[in-house]
Write a protein that holds these residues in place. Structure first.
Motif, PDB file in Angstrom:
ATOM      1  N   GLU A  34      13.230 -47.279   5.966  1.00 33.77           N
ATOM      2  CA  GLU A  34      13.060 -46.444   4.775  1.00 33.77           C
ATOM      3  C   GLU A  34      13.153 -44.960   5.136  1.00 33.77           C
ATOM      4  N   ASP A 206      14.341 -42.364  -0.067  1.00 33.54           N
ATOM      5  CA  ASP A 206      14.077 -43.545  -0.880  1.00 33.54           C
ATOM      6  C   ASP A 206      12.791 -43.337  -1.676  1.00 33.54           C
ATOM      7  N   ARG A 207      11.800 -42.727  -1.005  1.00 34.00           N
ATOM      8  CA  ARG A 207      10.539 -42.369  -1.668  1.00 34.00           C
ATOM      9  C   ARG A 207      10.127 -40.964  -1.225  1.00 34.00           C
ATOM     10  N   THR A 221       9.361 -43.201  -5.901  1.00 36.10           N
ATOM     11  CA  THR A 221      10.794 -42.956  -5.829  1.00 36.10           C
ATOM     12  C   THR A 221      11.124 -41.683  -6.611  1.00 36.10           C
TER      13      THR A 221
END
Length: 231
Positions: A34, A206-207, A221
């Motif tokens: 991530e 992604d976040r 997000t």
């Protein structure tokens, strides 16, 4: 790539008469592969958080684990973390190419494989024309890209990027964002990016962990942050 878990982490800088609580009870989990951005204004605690993960700052309390292994009390070299610094931190006696290749010295790659990786990374970052030059003879933006290349070219459990494109002109930043995101995804690189630039955070992550005053305000997000801001 491993999962990063930050649990109830505090960072207090103590002076002779005062103390600054820079990071307050931070809980954050980054999934394997991530890309997470720590986003906030100057002094919000994002860089202190990054430096604690890297091992350049002690954790006042709490724990940091990578792939299930506590790393917050390990020396930086034993954490399996690669970091690109905002202040470049290149080795002056080495050429740009040698600086990037330095991260591969401990690998089992042949000299030819190392050179191939360095050239591919330099091409991606638009610095393939300066590999034979020394840091003092190139621009700040080129030095910053060399520092980023040195971090990304090695194999690590976690990649920490501190304002990695802050010195670049907007057009080049836009081009490199797409390339870097593709590279990180393709190689499943678990990554934390520190930035004060909302555009960069939205483009790469992604976040996003929004921080202010040493506290995590929201972790979501980009789409969720826009649609349902916590405050």
């Amino acid at each position: 790539m491993g999962e990063l878990v930050i649990s109830k982490v505090d960072k207090i800088y103590r002076g002779r008469k005062t103390a600054v609580h820079a990071v307050k009870a931070l809980d954050l989990t980054v999934k394997p592969g991530e890309i997470v951005a720590l986003l906030g204004s100057s002094g919000c605690g994002k860089t202190s958080t990054l430096r604690m993960i890297a091992g350049f700052e002690d954790v006042t309390s709490g724990s940091i684990t990578l792939d299930g292994k506590p790393i917050h009390q390990l020396p930086p070299a034993q954490r399996g973390v690669a970091m690109a610094f905002e202040a470049y931190s290149l080795y002056p006696p080495l050429t740009i190419g040698e600086n990037i290749a330095f991260a591969l010295k401990a690998s089992r790659l042949s000299a030819a494989e190392q050179e191939s990786k360095v050239r591919a990374m330099a091409g991606m970052l638009e610095i393939d024309g300066i590999l034979g030059k020394y840091p003092s003879s190139v621009s700040g933006g080129q030095q910053q890209r060399a520092s980023l290349g040195r971090a990304l070219v090695r194999k690590a459990g976690l990649y920490l990027l501190d304002e990695p494109m802050g010195q670049l002109e907007p057009q080049l930043r836009a081009i490199l964002r797409g390339r870097i995101k593709h590279y990180l995804r393709e190689n499943a690189c678990t990554t934390i990016l520190v930035t004060h630039d909302q555009t960069e955070a939205n483009a790469l992550a992604d976040r996003i962990a929004v921080m202010e005053g040493g506290e995590l305000q929201q972790y979501a997000t980009p789409a969720e942050l826009k649609a349902r801001p916590a405050n």
